[in-house]
Scaffold this motif. Structure first.
Motif, PDB file in Angstrom:
ATOM      1  N   MET A  77       0.844  -1.194   0.000  1.00 17.11           N
ATOM      2  CA  MET A  77       0.000   0.000   0.000  1.00 17.11           C
ATOM      3  C   MET A  77       0.878   1.242   0.000  1.00 17.11           C
ATOM      4  N   GLN A  78       0.574   2.135  -0.918  1.00 21.22           N
ATOM      5  CA  GLN A  78       1.332   3.384  -0.971  1.00 21.22           C
ATOM      6  C   GLN A  78       0.657   4.403  -0.064  1.00 21.22           C
ATOM      7  N   VAL A  79       1.465   5.084   0.736  1.00 21.69           N
ATOM      8  CA  VAL A  79       0.875   5.994   1.716  1.00 21.69           C
ATOM      9  C   VAL A  79       1.405   7.408   1.511  1.00 21.69           C
ATOM     10  N   PRO A  80       0.511   8.405   1.566  1.00 17.86           N
ATOM     11  CA  PRO A  80       0.949   9.789   1.371  1.00 17.86           C
ATOM     12  C   PRO A  80       1.661  10.334   2.603  1.00 17.86           C
ATOM     13  N   ALA A  81       2.335  11.467   2.421  1.00 13.62           N
ATOM     14  CA  ALA A  81       2.935  12.194   3.546  1.00 13.62           C
ATOM     15  C   ALA A  81       1.810  12.781   4.405  1.00 13.62           C
ATOM     16  N   PRO A  82       2.118  13.153   5.645  1.00 16.75           N
ATOM     17  CA  PRO A  82       1.065  13.691   6.512  1.00 16.75           C
ATOM     18  C   PRO A  82       0.428  14.955   5.927  1.00 16.75           C
ATOM     19  N   PHE A  83      -0.895  15.081   6.132  1.00 14.20           N
ATOM     20  CA  PHE A  83      -1.593  16.300   5.705  1.00 14.20           C
ATOM     21  C   PHE A  83      -2.788  16.532   6.620  1.00 14.20           C
ATOM     22  N   GLU A  84      -3.277  17.766   6.607  1.00 15.74           N
ATOM     23  CA  GLU A  84      -4.473  18.100   7.379  1.00 15.74           C
ATOM     24  C   GLU A  84      -5.670  18.102   6.447  1.00 15.74           C
ATOM     25  N   TYR A  85      -6.824  17.770   7.011  1.00 17.53           N
ATOM     26  CA  TYR A  85      -8.036  17.610   6.188  1.00 17.53           C
ATOM     27  C   TYR A  85      -9.126  18.565   6.651  1.00 17.53           C
ATOM     28  N   GLU A  86      -9.700  19.290   5.674  1.00 19.96           N
ATOM     29  CA  GLU A  86     -10.849  20.160   5.975  1.00 19.96           C
ATOM     30  C   GLU A  86     -11.981  19.795   5.042  1.00 19.96           C
ATOM     31  N   ARG A  87     -13.207  19.921   5.553  1.00 18.07           N
ATOM     32  CA  ARG A  87     -14.364  19.583   4.716  1.00 18.07           C
ATOM     33  C   ARG A  87     -15.191  20.845   4.517  1.00 18.07           C
ATOM     34  N   ALA A  88     -15.264  21.301   3.259  1.00 23.76           N
ATOM     35  CA  ALA A  88     -15.981  22.554   2.987  1.00 23.76           C
ATOM     36  C   ALA A  88     -17.481  22.320   3.050  1.00 23.76           C
ATOM     37  N   THR A  89     -18.199  23.302   3.570  1.00 26.21           N
ATOM     38  CA  THR A  89     -19.659  23.193   3.684  1.00 26.21           C
ATOM     39  C   THR A  89     -20.359  24.038   2.628  1.00 26.21           C
ATOM     40  N   SER A  90     -19.613  24.898   1.948  1.00 27.67           N
ATOM     41  CA  SER A  90     -20.183  25.708   0.869  1.00 27.67           C
ATOM     42  C   SER A  90     -19.025  26.183   0.004  1.00 27.67           C
ATOM     43  N   VAL A  91     -19.377  26.696  -1.181  1.00 29.94           N
ATOM     44  CA  VAL A  91     -18.327  27.229  -2.048  1.00 29.94           C
ATOM     45  C   VAL A  91     -17.607  28.382  -1.340  1.00 29.94           C
ATOM     46  N   ASP A  92     -18.385  29.247  -0.701  1.00 34.58           N
ATOM     47  CA  ASP A  92     -17.759  30.377  -0.006  1.00 34.58           C
ATOM     48  C   ASP A  92     -16.833  29.882   1.102  1.00 34.58           C
ATOM     49  N   HIS A  93     -17.272  28.832   1.804  1.00 30.61           N
ATOM     50  CA  HIS A  93     -16.434  28.267   2.860  1.00 30.61           C
ATOM     51  C   HIS A  93     -15.136  27.695   2.280  1.00 30.61           C
ATOM     52  N   ALA A  94     -15.260  27.022   1.142  1.00 31.51           N
ATOM     53  CA  ALA A  94     -14.069  26.459   0.504  1.00 31.51           C
ATOM     54  C   ALA A  94     -13.085  27.572   0.141  1.00 31.51           C
ATOM     55  N   ILE A  95     -13.622  28.655  -0.400  1.00 27.71           N
ATOM     56  CA  ILE A  95     -12.748  29.776  -0.802  1.00 27.71           C
ATOM     57  C   ILE A  95     -12.120  30.433   0.435  1.00 27.71           C
ATOM     58  N   GLU A  96     -12.913  30.528   1.473  1.00 23.73           N
ATOM     59  CA  GLU A  96     -12.369  31.098   2.712  1.00 23.73           C
ATOM     60  C   GLU A  96     -11.230  30.211   3.254  1.00 23.73           C
ATOM     61  N   LEU A  97     -11.440  28.896   3.212  1.00 23.03           N
ATOM     62  CA  LEU A  97     -10.389  27.972   3.668  1.00 23.03           C
ATOM     63  C   LEU A  97      -9.138  28.100   2.797  1.00 23.03           C
ATOM     64  N   LEU A  98      -9.343  28.184   1.493  1.00 21.72           N
ATOM     65  CA  LEU A  98      -8.205  28.326   0.575  1.00 21.72           C
ATOM     66  C   LEU A  98      -7.389  29.565   0.929  1.00 21.72           C
ATOM     67  N   ASN A  99      -8.090  30.651   1.236  1.00 19.82           N
ATOM     68  CA  ASN A  99      -7.383  31.895   1.540  1.00 19.82           C
ATOM     69  C   ASN A  99      -6.727  31.854   2.912  1.00 19.82           C
ATOM     70  N   ARG A 100      -7.370  31.202   3.832  1.00 30.48           N
ATOM     71  CA  ARG A 100      -6.810  31.124   5.183  1.00 30.48           C
ATOM     72  C   ARG A 100      -5.601  30.182   5.232  1.00 30.48           C
ATOM     73  N   LEU A 101      -5.669  29.066   4.501  1.00 27.89           N
ATOM     74  CA  LEU A 101      -4.616  28.050   4.619  1.00 27.89           C
ATOM     75  C   LEU A 101      -3.446  28.293   3.679  1.00 27.89           C
ATOM     76  N   GLY A 102      -3.645  29.136   2.680  1.00 31.14           N
ATOM     77  CA  GLY A 102      -2.513  29.531   1.845  1.00 31.14           C
ATOM     78  C   GLY A 102      -2.200  28.576   0.725  1.00 31.14           C
ATOM     79  N   SER A 103      -1.053  28.757   0.129  1.00 34.57           N
ATOM     80  CA  SER A 103      -0.733  28.096  -1.134  1.00 34.57           C
ATOM     81  C   SER A 103      -0.430  26.611  -0.973  1.00 34.57           C
ATOM     82  N   GLU A 104      -0.289  26.121   0.265  1.00 37.61           N
ATOM     83  CA  GLU A 104      -0.045  24.686   0.461  1.00 37.61           C
ATOM     84  C   GLU A 104      -1.337  23.903   0.623  1.00 37.61           C
ATOM     85  N   ALA A 105      -2.472  24.589   0.386  1.00 43.51           N
ATOM     86  CA  ALA A 105      -3.761  23.894   0.457  1.00 43.51           C
ATOM     87  C   ALA A 105      -4.210  23.510  -0.944  1.00 43.51           C
ATOM     88  N   ARG A 106      -4.791  22.309  -1.048  1.00 40.54           N
ATOM     89  CA  ARG A 106      -5.305  21.883  -2.343  1.00 40.54           C
ATOM     90  C   ARG A 106      -6.742  21.410  -2.185  1.00 40.54           C
TER      91      ARG A 106
END
Lengths: 296, 801
Positions: free
Chosen positions: A1-30
């Protein structure tokens, strides 16, 4: 089994929330949608984002195919399977069903999305060529609201798009024109493989002549959106095998593929021509009601 | 005697499920394994979870050839969840840095001096969970000094190439071994006088078995008894145990190897890999169970590959198509260590059967095997010990001859077959074919596919510029290794044991030395016992894959389970039957000579009312009352079967392809496979094996290849790059059979596991080459991807390596 490096997980509840998370977490968020591009890259440790923002709960906002008289709007979270199965979409833009039949496999298509495909911007990715042939536009949303860019401007190069940090793709808009149709042809080494090369064509007829035509190519080199000489060569011309061959040659001349395990540069260049010819032939046949249903 | 009638094309109906006849013996029945596999309830190595179990991950070299200058493991050791970080230097202190391969070469467990292929094992981490173990690998800092790798097999012996195996005393070149077979002078004489000779270079590229389950193990050393229990993905648990004992110094009775369910082997799980040894060492050192499971990439880039032969094929014939001689020189790429798994006296496996199914006057082969900076291995992927390469060579070169003679390839083959009365037939390279009747199989395949009609269709299509090809392959395999006078692996004779115990109620348990990886042993072996004793297969427990609970034997590969262990099972059942016969005479109060065996019971001749069942006898054997004089109680027996000879299954395959003239895409339209594996035990399992092997063959012919760039980087490290065929690439398989029993096997069975993998690639390639005949093409190498076919059509065919 191939395993990724550690990461944090967020679950967006709306498009606006997703955009807010993107802006808050910065360029290392995908953003993760279907995950069929990002997760393999993470498991191979070719990608190691610090944060994953899951938008799979946003189907109410982002998962739809809306057809009006002059436009089709497709939400970014629309799954491949829906693009494959929608009879309305296939009637208006048959190129989608052509392409989706040969994209990956059912497991990937059940989960993978239109937006994910376009944003991954893999040079061998099919839907970018499809959207390009269809003269689609992309709606990108950020903190400052929405902006719309053409496919030509959206696709910046391999794995690079116009979507900036803090923004996300929300919708693809495709103009609908009367007397039009489209088709897609792909050569792959095996079902579910990436394209060795592929070509999509869309034409609008005006009586016996082609009023407008576009070709999108895939896997034969960078910057192959909006090949203007092709559209020029088609405009006002009566469809003929000679015309298709001439346009196919333009497609080949604009290609600059690399030799790799999928094929030689010479073969891929040949395919740019051959598949352009086949796609144009099919698109015209469909637009003029002379399609026999033959494969090539 | 060859039997050709069958109902192969019968279709199951609601009233007649052809696969579920519940036979007490041979016939179609659903596999006993299926209820757990189809429900996802198989128990594989990675399902083994033990209290306190740790996880091991391996650091691999990014370079194909480099000296190790320094390894700094301090940052990895500081990771809070890491228990140990071990390098080659650490192992060397214990004398464990190197281990023997199955070919008497040595292979590094962890590299000490230098790395010799990309992804070679350099260090390992043991941590509390697999995520931490993997993360910690990135904290190990290795300094490498680049050495120009030897990648091109054709240049391995050039004086300017770096010496790969400088670990071997006095080694001054990259030679692995030289080997020859046949009669050089006699062959030269035939070639010198032949009407027609044809020469063609035929490449069988490196491919990978790529089983669905990757390799791995759980090692658990008991701290009190010192006993090692190793759950391991192994096709040969007994052979592995003995090798571990010889290498590690652990006494053999303190090692128990358990092979749980295995998700495909195909030869990939025959070798002993460094990861197994690392896990054992880790458990010994730390005193806790340690699990190691490869990921997909590790499996593709480091474990046993297959093929990698560059063969110069030559054939000599009369002008009317009588084949007289076949000659070949082979350049064999063995990678960085000779990890070939083959009987020791056969460094090229059974490649010597390259004379195929034809009665010829002379044959000769010489082989140069070399080291390169690539992963080790050599025999894997359902190849019957290199028979895949041999069959591909002969069937390709025979087609080249047909091309030159402008002769139909079916006619050419029919003209040259070994004739039925010639068996047992000793080939010009010394192989004694046990039995065969080739023409009926060939005719049957031609009838099934409608050969003449297809040729007519092809002529019409060619006139229209369409490309259609018909390809034939007729193969003979040598399987069931093997007679112990000739064959051993690391000194272990290739005989197999079998133990059978009948319980008092007439149920049974049979213990095998072989190990199923999906072949259906639990069904097939129950059916063999059932046929001999009349006990229903469902009443027979088949135990395998656990060295503490099964007799010794060399395991499952080379299609050897039925030819060797299957014979052992039949013989052990007959031993029981003989004893039961004597007991029955006491029960029936008749003399043994007056009692006859009718499957499942003993009857007094001429008085069928007087009979006892095998179950009655079992109860008597364990029950009260006297037994006939000199007979012990109980009803169990064991045997160790040493085969007299190999068995020689054969088959006729015909493939039809269409090639798109514009894109050069190949579509396999039809495929008929007529196999003769002697006596059939479960036709459904046989067909399943054939279907799988044919799919393998289409994969190798059209898309599979492990390739390297000029720095020795493996270019096929994921299943996105290493393509395996899907249902979309293969037609509905059409199978048929003839039955020519093996004369020396107790039930006449010959083995079927690899026939289709061996026989199908040349059929597909011959079909594609036939389709391209209008382009003047006589040969094209695998893999026949659209690009490679198109380049051939342009006159630019290049070998894949």
């Amino acid at each position: 089994m191939q395993v990724p490096a550690p990461f944090e997980y967020e679950r967006a509840t709306s498009v606006d929330h997703a955009i807010e998370l993107l802006n808050r977490l910065g360029s290392e968020a995908r953003i993760i949608a279907g995950g069929h591009s990002l997760l393999p890259m993470m498991k191979l440790r070719m990608a190691a984002p610090e944060y994953i923002i899951d938008i799979n709960d946003l189907s109410a906002e982002l998962q739809y195919i809306n057809i009006s008289d002059n436009e089709i709007r497709i939400g970014a979270l629309t799954r491949h399977q829906q693009l494959l199965e929608s009879d309305e979409l296939a009637a208006a833009l048959p190129i989608f069903r052509d392409a989706e039949k040969v994209i990956a496999d059912p497991v990937v298509r059940n989960k993978g999305t239109l937006g994910g495909s376009l944003c991954q911007a893999d040079p061998s990715e099919d839907l970018s060529a499809v959207c390009d042939a269809l003269d689609a536009s992309c709606v990108i949303k950020g903190l400052d609201g929405e902006r719309m860019v053409s496919m030509h401007d959206f696709h910046r190069g391999p794995y690079e798009t116009a979507v900036a940090d803090g923004e996300m793709l929300t919708e693809v808009r495709i103009p609908l024109r009367p007397n039009s149709s489209s088709a897609y042809h792909k050569v792959e080494r095996r079902a579910g493989d990436w394209a060795v090369a592929s070509a999509g064509a869309a034409v609008t007829m005006d009586g016996d002549v082609i009023a407008d035509g576009r070709v999108g190519l895939c896997a034969v080199g960078p910057n192959l959106t909006n090949i203007e000489p092709i559209s020029e060569a088609l405009r006002g011309q009566a469809p003929s095998e000679e015309l298709y061959a001439r346009v196919g040659q333009i497609a080949a001349d604009n290609s600059s593929p690399n030799t790799d395990t999928r094929g030689t540069a010479a073969y891929k260049t040949h395919l740019a021509k051959e598949l352009t010819i086949r796609s144009l032939r099919k698109a015209v046949a469909r637009a003029t009601g002379t399609d026999t249903g033959a494969v090539a | 005697m060859t039997v050709t009638d069958d109902n192969t094309n019968a279709v199951p109906t609601p009233d007649n499920n052809l696969n579920d006849n519940k036979p007490v013996g041979y016939g179609r029945m659903l596999r006993k394994e299926d209820p757990r596999f189809v429900r996802g309830l198989g128990q594989y190595c990675d399902d083994v979870e033990l209290p306190g179990m740790l996880h091991l991950a391996i650091l691999r070299s990014p370079m194909a050839h480099a000296r190790i200058v320094n390894i700094d493991k301090s940052a990895a050791e500081a990771h809070p969840k890491v228990k140990a970080v071990i390098t080659g230097a650490d192992l060397a202190e214990q004398g464990l840095a190197w281990m023997p391969t199955l070919s008497n070469d040595v292979q590094a467990v962890l590299a000490t001096d230098k790395v010799r292929f990309q992804h070679q094992e350099v260090a390992f981490v043991v941590a509390e969970d697999r995520y931490s173990a993997r993360d910690a690998l990135e904290l190990i800092d290795v300094e490498y000094e680049y050495i120009k790798p030897v990648v091109d097999v054709r240049k391995a012996m050039d004086p300017e190439s770096a010496i790969i195996r400088d670990d071997l005393e006095g080694k001054e070149d990259n030679y692995c071994f030289k080997w020859e077979t046949g009669d050089k002078e006699a062959t030269e004489a035939v070639f010198a006088n032949a009407d027609v000779t044809v020469k063609e270079e035929v490449v069988y590229p490196r491919v990978h078995p790529a089983p669905m389950e990757t390799c791995g193990c759980v090692a658990d050393v008991d701290r009190v008894s010192g006993k090692l229990t190793l759950w391991s993905t192994t096709q040969a648990p007994h052979a592995h145990r003995t090798v571990y004992a010889l290498v590690s110094g652990l006494p053999e009775h303190k090692i128990r190897v358990i092979a749980p369910d295995i998700g495909g082997g195909f030869g990939n799980k025959v070798p002993i890999y460094p990861g197994y040894v690392c896990a054992i060492v880790a458990s010994l050192v730390i005193g806790k169970p340690v699990k190691w499971m490869e990921d997909r990439t590790e499996n593709l880039v480091s474990t046993g590959f297959a093929r990698d032969y560059v063969m110069q094929g030559e054939i000599a014939a009369t002008k009317d198509g009588k084949i007289q001689a076949i000659r070949t020189h082979v350049l064999a790429d063995h990678g960085a260590f000779n990890g070939t798994a083959a009987p020791l006296k056969y460094p090229a496996g059974f490649f010597g059967v390259f004379t195929g199914s034809y009665d010829i006057d002379a044959a000769y082969c010489d082989m140069d095997a070399v080291y390169t900076n690539k992963a080790p291995g050599g025999v894997a992927y359902a190849c019957s010990f290199r028979i895949t390469e041999a069959v591909y060579l002969v069937e390709r070169i025979v087609d080249c001859l047909a091309y030159e003679l402008d002769m139909d390839p079916a006619e050419l083959r029919l003209k040259n077959f070994i004739q039925p009365e010639q068996f047992p037939y000793e080939s010009k390279t010394g192989w004694v074919y046990d039995s065969g009747d080739y023409e009926p199989a060939m005719r049957k395949a031609m009838d099934m596919i409608g050969y003449d009609d297809l040729r007519a269709e092809q002529a019409e299509k060619r006139a229209k510029g369409e490309l259609m090809g018909i390809g034939i392959s007729f193969f003979t395999e040598a399987v069931g290794a093997g007679p112990r006078k000739d064959m051993d692996i690391l000194g272990l004779g290739m005989a197999d044991g079998c133990e059978l115990r009948i319980h008092p109620t007439g149920k049974a348990v049979v213990r095998l030395s072989v190990k199923t990886q999906g072949q259906g042993h639990e069904t097939t072996f129950a059916q063999i016992i059932a046929e001999e004793l009349g006990i229903a297969p469902d009443d027979i427990d088949v135990v395998h894959g656990d060295t503490d609970n099964t007799p010794f034997g060399l395991g499952t590969y080379g299609s050897r389970s039925t030819p060797v262990s299957g014979a052992a099972a039949a013989l052990v059942a007959r031993k029981i039957r003989e004893k039961a016969h004597i007991i029955s005479s006491g029960m029936l109060e008749a003399s043994v000579a007056d009692i006859e065996w009718v499957k499942g019971s003993f009857q007094v001749k001429g008085d069928p009312e007087k009979s006892v069942t095998i179950q009655d006898v079992a109860m008597r054997a364990h029950g009260a009352g006297d037994l006939p004089q000199g007979i012990e109680g109980g009803l169990d027996a064991s045997v160790c079967y040493n085969p007299d000879n190999l068995t020689y299954p054969f088959g006729a395959y015909i493939c039809v392809v269409d090639v798109d003239p514009g894109t050069a895409e190949v579509k396999v339209r039809r495929f008929v496979a007529v196999d003769d594996c002697g006596t059939q035990i479960n036709p459904m399992i046989i067909e399943g094996q054939v279907h799988g092997g044919l799919t393998d063959g289409v994969g190798m012919a059209l898309m599979e290849m492990i390739s390297f760039d000029e720095e020795g980087n493996c270019l096929n490290s994921t299943l996105m790059d290493y393509l395996i065929p899907t249902a979309m690439e293969v037609p509905d398989w059409e199978t048929g059979h003839t039955v020519t029993p093996s004369p020396h096997h107790p039930i006449g069975a010959k083995g079927i596991g690899e026939s289709a993998t061996v026989g199908s690639p040349p059929a597909v390639v011959n079909a594609v080459v036939d389709a391209l005949k209008p382009y003047g093409i006589r040969h094209a190498d695998m893999p026949l991807t659209p690009s490679r076919v198109w380049e051939a059509m342009q006159g630019n065919h290049t070998p894949p390596i």
